[in-house]
Design an enzyme around this catalytic site. Structure first.
Site, PDB file in Angstrom:
ATOM      1  CB  VAL A 102      -0.907  -0.023   1.264  1.00  0.00           C
ATOM      2  CG1 VAL A 102      -1.745   1.252   1.372  1.00  0.00           C
ATOM      3  CG2 VAL A 102      -1.826  -1.242   1.217  1.00  0.00           C
ATOM      4  N   GLY A 107      -0.066   0.943  -7.451  1.00  0.00           N
ATOM      5  CA  GLY A 107      -1.480   0.935  -7.858  1.00  0.00           C
ATOM      6  C   GLY A 107      -2.387   0.077  -6.997  1.00  0.00           C
ATOM      7  CB  SER A 108      -2.222  -1.166  -3.496  1.00  0.00           C
ATOM      8  OG  SER A 108      -2.657  -0.210  -2.589  1.00  0.00           O
ATOM      9  CB  ALA A 110      -6.092   1.539  -9.294  1.00  0.00           C
ATOM     10  CB  ALA A 111      -5.065  -3.503  -7.859  1.00  0.00           C
ATOM     11  CG  ASP A 152      -2.302   4.410 -10.587  1.00  0.00           C
ATOM     12  OD1 ASP A 152      -1.522   4.830 -11.455  1.00  0.00           O
ATOM     13  OD2 ASP A 152      -2.048   4.461  -9.364  1.00  0.00           O
TER      14      ASP A 152
HETATM   15  C1  MEV Z   1       0.548   7.496  -9.618  1.00  0.00           C
HETATM   16  O1  MEV Z   1       0.681   6.115  -9.898  1.00  0.00           O
HETATM   17  C2  MEV Z   1       1.053   8.310 -10.766  1.00  0.00           C
HETATM   18  C3  MEV Z   1       0.924   9.836 -10.608  1.00  0.00           C
HETATM   19  O2  MEV Z   1       1.278  10.376 -11.886  1.00  0.00           O
HETATM   20  C4  MEV Z   1      -0.474  10.244 -10.234  1.00  0.00           C
HETATM   21  C5  MEV Z   1      -1.506   9.993 -11.313  1.00  0.00           C
HETATM   22  O3  MEV Z   1      -1.175   9.873 -12.468  1.00  0.00           O
HETATM   23  O4  MEV Z   1      -2.700   9.951 -10.941  1.00  0.00           O
HETATM   24  C6  MEV Z   1       1.911  10.359  -9.594  1.00  0.00           C
END
Ligand code: MEV
Length: 314
Positions: A102, A107-108, A110-111, A152
């Site tokens: 986390v 991407g925890s 979103a997953a 994500d």
């Molecule tokens: C998060 O995985 C990536 C960022 O660019 C944020 C986003 O794109 O929402 C930091």
């Protein structure tokens, strides 16, 4: 009613994080070695309408009705009920588990949303299409991140490498020659919301400078796309180093990420960069297949709590 299980992988951003929030492109890919899983089972003895959520990884055990509307897991489930116009769900239990660290840039959040939305909509007899699942997970991402780009939820829903531009239709990326990455975890939890918020404040204070950083990243992402599509993987190393350098200037690296990227290069990686929100979380290093184990070991020696070797485009 039959039980339903769905899962969704983690993700890494190969190029373009942060700039992607400001309309520039980014390249990301799924990481199948870690995943979130949701399992929905009917509860024949339960009261109709009562949806129980168990998420032992985060110490959560509650009924949907007792959770605030902006609690991300509750929002994912409520989103499905609203979208399918279900007023009273059959009594059921949703168990969520995840091996994705986390607040680590993988991407925890979103997953977990994607796995829950997929499993719950299937349980209700109306499995939602990927476009809808991704759009619903994006709404939950706003609770996690404030102003997410949507990258994500897109990658973890479609589970393919993507060239992503906020608000535009998904473009999957053709990887002509698979390549190997080592993912090194600093072990430092760093919520994306905080780093995205800090970058926004810095951008507001100095728009010309930050727009120039984002434009440079745009150039790197487009060069990386050509290299990936034409199979000239060696070009990706210096591009990763350059992307890391700009992310440092933007203010989202930290000493641990700099140490790990340096250790990876010293151990023979072709390039390395932080990955995701930064300030902790994970970094990635491009390696030849035969150097992967050595680079993973060097990362652990330099302080990484975990090293994952993954192949992109296989
Ligand atoms: C998060 O995985 C990536 C960022 O660019 C944020 C986003 O794109 O929402 C930091």
């Amino acid at each position: 009613m039959p039980a339903f299980t769905a899962s969704a992988p983690g993700k890494i951003i190969l190029f373009g994080e942060h700039a992607v929030v400001y309309g520039r492109p980014a390249i990301a890919a799924p990481v199948s070695q870690v995943k979130a899983k949701a399992n929905v089972t009917a509860d024949p003895k339960g009261t109709p309408g009562n949806v129980r959520i168990h998420a032992p990884d985060i110490g959560l055990e509650a009924s949907l009705g007792d959770l605030p509307a902006d609690q991300p897991l509750a929002a994912a489930i409520q989103g499905v009920l609203t979208s399918l116009r279900v007023k009273r769900a059959p009594a059921c239990s949703i168990k969520v588990s995840s091996t994705i660290p986390v607040a680590a840039g993988l991407g925890s959040g979103a997953a977990v949303s994607v796995a829950m939305i997929r499993a719950f909509s299937a349980f209700l007899g109306h499995p939602l299409p990927d476009e809808t699942i991704s759009a619903m997970a994006f709404e939950v991402e706003k609770l996690h991140h404030g102003t997410p780009s949507g990258i994500d939820n897109t990658v973890v829903t479609f589970t393919k490498p993507v060239y992503f531009v906020k608000g535009q239709p998904i473009e999957t990326l053709r990887v002509s020659r698979p390549f190997t990455l080592v993912i090194g975890d600093t072990g430092i939890a760093s919520p994306t919301k905080a780093s995205v918020g800090d970058v926004r404040a810095a951008w507001q204070a100095n728009k010309a400078q930050y727009e120039a950083y984002f434009d440079s990243i745009h150039g790197i992402v487009d060069s990386a796309r050509s290299a990936i599509e034409s199979g000239v993987i060696e070009l990706l190393g210096p591009l990763m180093d350059a992307n890391h350098g700009i992310l440092k200037k933007i203010g989202v690296s930290c000493s641990e990420l700099d140490t790990l990227t340096l250790a990876a290069r010293k151990a023979g990686a072709l390039g390395a960069k932080l990955c995701g929100g930064g300030r902790g979380g994970n970094m990635i290093a491009l390696v030849s297949k035969d150097r992967a184990e050595a680079v993973a070991a060097a990362l652990k020696k330099a302080g990484a709590v975990r090293g994952i070797i993954t192949e992109i485009g296989k």
